[in-house]
Design an enzyme around this catalytic site. Structure first.
Site, PDB file in Angstrom:
ATOM      1  N   ASP A   9       0.860  -1.189   0.000  1.00 20.10           N
ATOM      2  CA  ASP A   9       0.000   0.000   0.000  1.00 20.10           C
ATOM      3  C   ASP A   9       0.899   1.243   0.000  1.00 20.10           C
ATOM      4  O   ASP A   9       1.783   1.369   0.839  1.00 20.10           O
ATOM      5  CB  ASP A   9      -0.874  -0.048   1.264  1.00 20.10           C
ATOM      6  N   ASP A 104      -3.959   2.410  -5.095  1.00 20.23           N
ATOM      7  CA  ASP A 104      -2.605   2.385  -4.533  1.00 20.23           C
ATOM      8  C   ASP A 104      -2.346   1.166  -3.663  1.00 20.23           C
ATOM      9  O   ASP A 104      -1.466   1.179  -2.829  1.00 20.23           O
ATOM     10  CB  ASP A 104      -2.332   3.668  -3.733  1.00 20.23           C
ATOM     11  N   GLU A 105      -3.151   0.105  -3.819  1.00 18.04           N
ATOM     12  CA  GLU A 105      -2.880  -1.082  -3.006  1.00 18.04           C
ATOM     13  C   GLU A 105      -3.192  -2.362  -3.757  1.00 18.04           C
ATOM     14  O   GLU A 105      -4.030  -2.382  -4.666  1.00 18.04           O
ATOM     15  CB  GLU A 105      -3.641  -1.022  -1.696  1.00 18.04           C
TER      16      GLU A 105
END
Ligand code: DCP
Ligand code: CA
Length: 406
Positions: A9, A104-105
């Protein structure tokens, strides 16, 4: 052999992208979400800003009061999408078992990859290094036998961290953490658990599963398994998108029909563009409205014939909009439109009438011009009035809360 699942993340994602662009912002309290005099909330806060209590979802005005010296940035969603694509491409180099769970993960299944990299920790360190070297972004990584523990480990290691939970110690790793740290436990369940005297994950893990089932149903059973560090869900690479949608919240709630219709037209054109890129027309059109009091409704129509034509999407959405507004007098906070139930184009090619074929061709010509000169280079009379409502740049209007397709 225990699986090795990596959760990765990016830290303060939107802010970090801005800091790459403007290195003078590094080490400072920074907020992405808008200027403090705008209505809206913090999308991302730098770790320096978090020291003052700032967090995602907080009204910008509150954030400004708590930390007036913070740098407030409007943000640029296209940039974050671009960074996200590059981030996922780096991850894909490391394992084909990749499941993105947000911009974003992502989860990676790295079971059996030790020999390639020395150890899974070394593999994770290499991933972090590449993201730092190539994108300039800090990331946090958790490694464990299952998704839930890997995610919690990544969270605990933030910022710029790397934490492996060895197989067998999942339960003791989770035990001292507050129940709110367990993914899937929201504010509501957290309060309910507090009412039962349950504050940390260890207490949750020791409860009889029946008790949790009684209070939370099936979710309670899963909660109990996760609290015990048991999670055998596979890392699932994404299938093809099942729907494409665009939505936006207005700066101010509105009842104005022309504004609503213009926005709907614009969003329909954005949906149509993605739909034509994907090459499979859709059977269903869904309108989404959120009213001033946050009541949210969706209304769906099934088309007689699958379509990827802007006008068809818009006209269908407009009909739904008019019906919805005739039943509801509240101002509208958010409008969205989506399409779903895609079909293989070959199935209806010869059945399309000539005007539909003409319209589709025209839409595709417009797509090409827009690609070259920008989305707002060609507009219908209807969307021109959005110039007064939204700022624009080459890629299109800047909507206050854009959303990706789901
Ligand atoms: N985001 C948003 N609105 C929210 C939450 C998040 O627009 N309410 C966006 C901005 C974030 C990005 O999604 O940068 C990723 O969300 P995260 O929850 O992962 O938050 P950050 O990456 O900002 O911080 P962290 O370091 O805690 O992961
Ligand atoms: Ca993040």
């Amino acid at each position: 052999m225990a699986r090795r699942i990596i959760h990765i993340d990016l830290d303060a994602f939107f802010v970090s992208v801005e800091q790459v662009l403007k290195p003078e912002l590094k080490g400072k309290p920074v907020v992405v979400g808008g200027k403090p005099d705008r209505r809206g909330v913090v999308a991302s806060a730098s770790y320096e800003a978090r020291k003052y209590g700032l967090h995602a979802g907080m009204p910008l005005s509150t954030a400004h009061r708590l930390c007036p010296q913070a740098v407030f940035i409007e943000g640029n969603f296209t940039r974050y999408q671009d960074a996200s694509t590059k981030f996922m491409a780096i991850l894909a180099d490391f394992s084909p078992f990749l499941e993105p769970t947000g911009l974003d993960e992502a989860y990676l299944d790295a079971t059996g990859f030790e020999s390639l990299h020395g150890s899974i920790v070394q593999m994770a360190a290499k991933i972090k290094r590449r993201i730092k070297d190539e994108l300039g972004l800090p990331a946090s990584v958790g490694i464990a036998s299952g998704k839930v523990v890997a995610k919690v480990a990544a969270e605990q290691s933030k910022p710029d961290g790397l934490l492996e939970v060895p197989a067998g110690s999942e339960r003791s790793f989770l035990a001292p953490l507050p129940v709110g740290e367990l993914p899937g436990i929201g504010k509501k369940s957290e309060l309910e658990l507090k009412g039962l005297g349950i504050h940390i994950i260890g207490q949750l893990a020791s409860l009889p599963p029946e008790t949790l089932k009684y209070h939370f149903g099936t979710a309670g059973v899963i909660m109990h398994r996760h609290a015990n560090g048991i999670d055998d869900r596979a890392v699932e690479p994404p299938g093809e998108a099942r729907s494409i949608s665009r939505e936006t919240t207005f700066g101010e709630d509105t009842r104005d029909r022309r504004t609503l219709e213009a926005t709907l037209r614009y969003l329909s054109e954005r949906v149509g563009k993605s739909l034509r890129e994907q090459g499979r027309p859709a059977r269903c059109v869904t309108l989404k409205l959120r009213y001033a009091d946050f009541t949210t409704i969706t209304r769906r129509t099934t088309l007689k014939q699958a379509s990827d034509i802007n006008q068809v999407i818009f006209a269908t959405g407009l009909k739904l909009l008019k019906t919805a507004l005739s039943h509801e007098k509240q101002p509208v906070r958010l409008v969205g439109i989506g399409v779903s139930h895609f079909i293989e184009p070959a199935r209806q090619l010869n059945m399309l009438d000539s005007s539909a074929v003409r319209q589709e061709k025209l839409d595709r010509v417009i797509d090409r011009i827009r690609k070259k000169y920008g989305f707002t280079s060609i507009q219908t009379g209807r969307t021109l009035l959005l110039q007064d409502i939204f700022a624009s740049r080459k890629e299109g209007y800047i909507l206050p809360t854009p959303s990706l397709s789901r």
